[in-house]
Design an enzyme around this catalytic site. Structure first.
Site, mmCIF file in Angstrom:
data_model
loop_
_atom_site.group_PDB
_atom_site.id
_atom_site.type_symbol
_atom_site.label_atom_id
_atom_site.label_comp_id
_atom_site.label_asym_id
_atom_site.label_seq_id
_atom_site.Cartn_x
_atom_site.Cartn_y
_atom_site.Cartn_z
ATOM 1 N N GLU A 199 -1.234 -8.903 5.175
ATOM 2 C CA GLU A 199 -1.154 -8.989 6.646
ATOM 3 C C GLU A 199 -2.520 -8.862 7.308
ATOM 4 O O GLU A 199 -2.659 -9.138 8.491
ATOM 5 C CB GLU A 199 -0.174 -7.932 7.189
ATOM 6 C CG GLU A 199 -0.683 -6.498 7.250
ATOM 7 C CD GLU A 199 -0.618 -5.743 5.922
ATOM 8 O OE1 GLU A 199 -0.410 -6.378 4.873
ATOM 9 O OE2 GLU A 199 -0.804 -4.513 5.939
ATOM 10 N N HIS A 206 -3.377 -5.853 1.104
ATOM 11 C CA HIS A 206 -2.718 -6.092 2.394
ATOM 12 C C HIS A 206 -2.788 -7.573 2.789
ATOM 13 O O HIS A 206 -3.775 -7.983 3.405
ATOM 14 C CB HIS A 206 -3.439 -5.300 3.495
ATOM 15 C CG HIS A 206 -3.273 -3.822 3.396
ATOM 16 N ND1 HIS A 206 -2.322 -3.132 4.094
ATOM 17 C CD2 HIS A 206 -3.948 -2.892 2.674
ATOM 18 C CE1 HIS A 206 -2.415 -1.835 3.825
ATOM 19 N NE2 HIS A 206 -3.395 -1.665 2.960
ATOM 20 N N CYS A 234 0.844 -1.206 0.000
ATOM 21 C CA CYS A 234 0.000 0.000 0.000
ATOM 22 C C CYS A 234 0.886 1.266 0.000
ATOM 23 O O CYS A 234 1.518 1.556 -0.994
ATOM 24 C CB CYS A 234 -0.945 -0.058 1.194
ATOM 25 S SG CYS A 234 -2.346 1.054 1.035
#
Lengths: 226, 77
Positions: free
Chosen positions: A203, A201, A85
């Site tokens: 994560e 993302h 990002c």
């Protein structure tokens, strides 16, 4: 395996990334942007967020911060650098990756789950991932990938497109383009494929109860590949 | 001396904010507004009395930080 996550003023996915890396076996350390040296690492991560409040252009100020010279040296010596990002935006601003992330086409901040198609598995980031399509989360205002026609040709000729926005079946057409990105590009590599920048993302997708686990697949592969 | 410069999007690069401003102006009865392109304006105080040196420094600043030449052009005023 050692990893380092760089924290800039305004980073806000640094801790999530730390949790994810540790969950899958990385010995992770956090590195402050104003340091000049990065501890010995097998992987450097530039996390998501709003470094320096997105002043001037997203990632532009972070791209000149003190720690960046070490990141560039590490990347140029073949080290793995992952930008997620805002981290992707920083990588384009440093020139480590071509192009730029512009404001989303319809001026909206997009925060939702999307599907992305893996376009190239000849690299450490996606090598052993069996799936062709991953469900990941995006949250950005400037994710609209753009580059010149010449750069696009070079990116395509060198198989640098990493992931594209698509539907659950992997159709990466205009209908499944959330932000206006050129060719639905959600992530790209450098020519040597040791640097990856992507808007989604991973994560945020590492918990079977809260989110889904396609991010887990990404990190499991990454530590196995290293 | 004070250097003034502007950074604008290159021709052909999508400017969604400019488009939104144009549509708003049209809605405010400025019917004849056919396009708006938004840019950035900088005033930079440089401790340098030589105009030529200050301008060439400003040029470097634009290339290295103030403008992203993938999508933007700059002009020193």
């Amino acid at each position: 395996m050692k990893s380092s996550v760089i924290i800039f003023p305004g980073s806000n996915c640094d801790r999530d990334m730390d949790v994810a890396l540790k969950k899958f076996g990385f010995d992770n350390q956090m590195v402050w942007h104003d340091d000049s040296k990065i501890p010995k690492s097998d992987l450097i991560v530039l996390p998501g967020g709003f470094s320096y409040g997105d002043y001037l252009r997203c990632g532009s100020i972070a791209g000149k911060s003190r720690i960046i010279k070490s990141v560039i040296d590490f990347a140029n010596s073949g080290g793995l650098v992952l930008g997620i990002c805002n981290g992707f935006q920083i990588l384009t601003e440093t020139g480590l990756l071509p192009g730029i992330l512009q404001q989303n086409k319809y001026l909206n901040f997009i925060c939702k789950n999307v599907f992305v198609k893996i376009k190239n598995k000849e690299n450490k980031y996606f090598k052993k991932i069996e799936k062709e399509v991953l469900k990941l989360h995006i949250a950005h205002n400037e994710g609209n990938y753009f580059c010149s026609n010449d750069e696009l040709k070079s990116i395509e000729d060198n198989d640098q497109i990493a992931v594209t926005y698509c539907d659950h079946e992997g159709n990466d057409d205009e209908k499944n383009n959330p932000n206006g990105a050129l060719k639905n590009i959600a992530g790209i590599f450098n020519k040597d494929k040791n640097i990856l920048g992507m808007m989604p993302h991973p994560e945020r997708m590492i918990d079977p109860f809260l989110s889904g686990e396609d991010g887990s697949i990404f990190f499991e592969n990454l530590i196995e590949s290293l | 001396m004070r250097v003034k410069l502007i950074v604008t999007l290159k021709n052909g690069v999508l400017d969604p904010q400019g488009k939104a401003i144009q549509q708003t102006l049209n809605g405010m009865a400025f019917d004849n507004v056919s396009e708006v392109r938004q840019g950035k304006y900088f005033e930079i105080e440089v401790n340098e009395s030589d105009k030529g040196i200050a301008k060439s420094q400003a040029e470097e600043m634009c290339k290295k930080l103030l403008a992203n030449l993938v999508i933007e052009d700059y002009k020193i005023l």
